[in-house]
Design a protein around this motif. Sequence first.
Motif, short mmCIF file in Angstrom:
data_model
loop_
_atom_site.label_atom_id
_atom_site.label_comp_id
_atom_site.label_asym_id
_atom_site.label_seq_id
_atom_site.Cartn_x
_atom_site.Cartn_y
_atom_site.Cartn_z
N ARG A 82 96.16 -46.97 119.43
CA ARG A 82 96.65 -45.51 118.08
C ARG A 82 97.88 -46.00 117.73
O ARG A 82 98.50 -45.50 116.57
CB ARG A 82 97.02 -43.85 118.85
N LEU A 83 98.88 -47.17 118.33
CA LEU A 83 99.42 -48.05 117.08
C LEU A 83 98.89 -48.27 116.43
O LEU A 83 99.98 -48.99 115.34
CB LEU A 83 100.54 -48.15 118.32
N SER A 84 97.44 -48.74 116.45
CA SER A 84 97.00 -50.28 115.46
C SER A 84 96.57 -48.81 114.15
O SER A 84 96.08 -48.11 114.20
CB SER A 84 95.90 -50.36 115.74
N GLY A 85 96.31 -49.93 113.07
CA GLY A 85 95.97 -48.91 111.90
C GLY A 85 94.27 -47.42 112.32
O GLY A 85 94.21 -47.18 112.13
N ASN A 86 93.54 -48.40 112.44
CA ASN A 86 92.39 -47.93 112.86
C ASN A 86 91.80 -48.19 114.43
O ASN A 86 90.96 -47.74 114.19
CB ASN A 86 91.78 -49.77 112.14
N GLY A 87 93.36 -47.74 114.94
CA GLY A 87 92.17 -47.63 116.31
C GLY A 87 92.30 -48.41 117.13
O GLY A 87 92.15 -47.61 118.14
N THR A 88 92.16 -49.76 116.76
CA THR A 88 91.28 -50.86 117.82
C THR A 88 92.34 -51.19 118.88
O THR A 88 91.71 -52.38 119.35
CB THR A 88 90.58 -50.93 117.13
N LEU A 89 93.26 -51.78 118.45
CA LEU A 89 94.80 -52.92 118.97
C LEU A 89 95.45 -52.34 119.29
O LEU A 89 96.16 -51.35 118.43
CB LEU A 89 94.22 -54.09 117.74
N ALA A 90 96.20 -52.97 120.28
CA ALA A 90 97.45 -52.48 121.27
C ALA A 90 98.32 -53.12 121.02
O ALA A 90 97.62 -54.93 121.43
CB ALA A 90 97.10 -51.89 122.74
N CYS A 91 99.56 -53.39 121.63
CA CYS A 91 100.26 -54.30 121.83
C CYS A 91 99.70 -55.34 122.95
O CYS A 91 99.87 -56.47 123.17
CB CYS A 91 101.81 -54.57 122.16
N ALA A 92 99.77 -54.95 124.15
CA ALA A 92 99.56 -55.39 125.13
C ALA A 92 97.91 -56.20 124.62
O ALA A 92 97.23 -56.91 126.23
CB ALA A 92 98.75 -54.71 126.38
N SER A 93 97.19 -55.99 123.88
CA SER A 93 95.55 -56.46 123.75
C SER A 93 95.56 -57.61 123.60
O SER A 93 94.77 -59.17 123.87
CB SER A 93 95.26 -56.07 121.90
N CYS A 94 96.67 -58.15 122.65
CA CYS A 94 97.43 -59.80 122.57
C CYS A 94 98.70 -60.38 123.77
O CYS A 94 98.88 -61.74 123.97
CB CYS A 94 97.86 -60.56 121.82
N HIS A 95 99.39 -59.61 124.55
CA HIS A 95 100.11 -59.58 126.01
C HIS A 95 99.69 -58.99 126.68
O HIS A 95 100.00 -57.72 126.92
CB HIS A 95 101.90 -59.29 125.14
N GLU A 96 99.10 -59.51 127.66
CA GLU A 96 98.39 -58.75 129.20
C GLU A 96 99.34 -59.67 130.27
O GLU A 96 99.89 -60.20 129.97
CB GLU A 96 96.54 -59.55 128.89
N GLN A 97 99.85 -58.50 130.99
CA GLN A 97 100.59 -58.50 132.18
C GLN A 97 100.04 -59.59 133.11
O GLN A 97 100.59 -60.83 133.64
CB GLN A 97 101.47 -57.65 132.61
N GLN A 98 98.70 -59.49 132.93
CA GLN A 98 98.26 -60.82 134.39
C GLN A 98 98.49 -62.39 133.98
O GLN A 98 98.40 -62.95 134.60
CB GLN A 98 96.70 -59.96 134.96
N ARG A 99 98.37 -62.32 132.08
CA ARG A 99 98.42 -63.39 132.05
C ARG A 99 100.23 -63.80 131.51
O ARG A 99 100.34 -64.57 130.24
CB ARG A 99 97.61 -63.47 131.11
N ALA A 100 100.67 -63.20 132.13
CA ALA A 100 102.55 -63.45 131.57
C ALA A 100 102.53 -62.85 130.35
O ALA A 100 103.51 -63.68 129.52
CB ALA A 100 102.65 -64.39 132.42
N PHE A 101 102.21 -61.75 129.99
CA PHE A 101 102.08 -61.14 128.34
C PHE A 101 101.53 -62.27 127.61
O PHE A 101 102.23 -62.00 125.94
CB PHE A 101 103.20 -60.22 128.21
N THR A 102 100.67 -63.07 127.69
CA THR A 102 99.57 -63.83 127.06
C THR A 102 98.10 -63.20 126.40
O THR A 102 97.62 -62.36 127.32
CB THR A 102 99.35 -65.30 127.18
N ASP A 103 97.28 -63.81 126.35
CA ASP A 103 95.99 -62.95 126.06
C ASP A 103 94.92 -64.29 125.92
O ASP A 103 93.79 -64.34 126.46
CB ASP A 103 95.05 -63.01 124.31
N GLY A 104 95.01 -65.98 126.96
CA GLY A 104 94.06 -66.35 127.34
C GLY A 104 93.47 -67.16 125.88
O GLY A 104 92.46 -68.07 126.30
N LYS A 105 93.93 -66.69 125.35
CA LYS A 105 92.95 -67.35 123.75
C LYS A 105 94.04 -68.79 122.87
O LYS A 105 94.56 -68.27 123.00
CB LYS A 105 93.01 -66.44 122.80
#
Length: 382
Positions: A69-92
């Motif tokens: 809900r923190l994104s304008g269109n409600g589709t993305l969070a900070c955690a979408s690009c910073h995943e804990q299991q990847r040490a807060f990266t996204d693998g992309k």
Amino acid sequence: MFRAWKTGAVLGALLAAGCGGEAPPPAPTPGPTYAWQLPAGFPEPFVPEDNPMSEEKVQLGRHLFYDTRLSGNGTLACASCHEQQRAFTDGKATPVGSTGDHVPRNAPGLANVVYLATYTWANPQLESLESQALVPLFNEVPTELGLAPRLDEVLGRLRGDARYIELFRAAFPNEAEPVGKDAIVKALASFQRTLLSGSSPYDRYLQGDDTAMTRSAKRGMELFFGERAECYHCHSGTNLTLSFRAKDSRLPERQFFNTGLYDVDGNGAYPPDNPGLFEFTHNARDQGRFRVPPLRNVALTAPYMHDGSIPTLEAVIDHYTSGGRNVTEGPFAGDGRANPNKDPLVRPFTLTADERADLLAFLESLTDTAFTQDARFSNPWR
């Protein structure tokens, strides 16, 4: 000699703060002191005076970090690009924003991000997590979270959630209307300051556990901090980067380096959407200069480099033993090994197959599984 380095490694990046000048005005009456849970040997982090740490801010920031809900269109969070299991990266290689915009730079890991002197890959003006948070939240070219045209709508969503009303009031009890832009930024920064990683095999070895690292990793450490590989010239100190700041440290002068990744025109140019420090200085010598990334949990944060263009740690080692990269085809073809702006420390050297395996084992010893599994940093909405 190496033992002497080992004893002081954790504090090796710190410089004592200077003294002198006129006496400062009387300090305000201090509030409650935040109880940092610092890894052994880690210095107290720097925190801006206008955003003192509190557990209530941390918890609010944690909820916001994981909320689409923190994104304008409600589709993305900070955690979408910073995943804990990847040490807060996204693998992309590079992320995609909430509206589909291509983001040209690799999502950096957030382990010990509190200790960086500047933020993002090549912006010398972003010296706090608060200023950095404004970039993904409000940047429009490219759009990431996309709050710029829809801030009021986003604030309305948060104000409509009773849980958030309670969290904001607890975090900012003196504000008549605590749910606002400034509070969001301060809470996100506070949560990120708690993302501390210091329980890897490497850390345990530095703390005196000789069994924490394998023999191969120890040999790799000798290479890493030795004069053949010379990795330590850029990756040293508590966070294995020259970009470092703690409560009582001075900012380092040299934080941005060209590692010979590209040479598009034979005169040092990098791809136009990723010119590095040049974007801010317009000095041709700054083309391709980027902040040195920390190496903690580096085995979890592939792909690598500012644009995610190197897929594996093995390929990163190839890059440095070759003294840079020769791109032989495509729009960015050119021999980065000959880039005139390349740092002189990036020069060819030879490793045997066993030495390569040892260096890789050392880099893998920087993985902190306790950090990637710590419930304090996990999604509170689950």
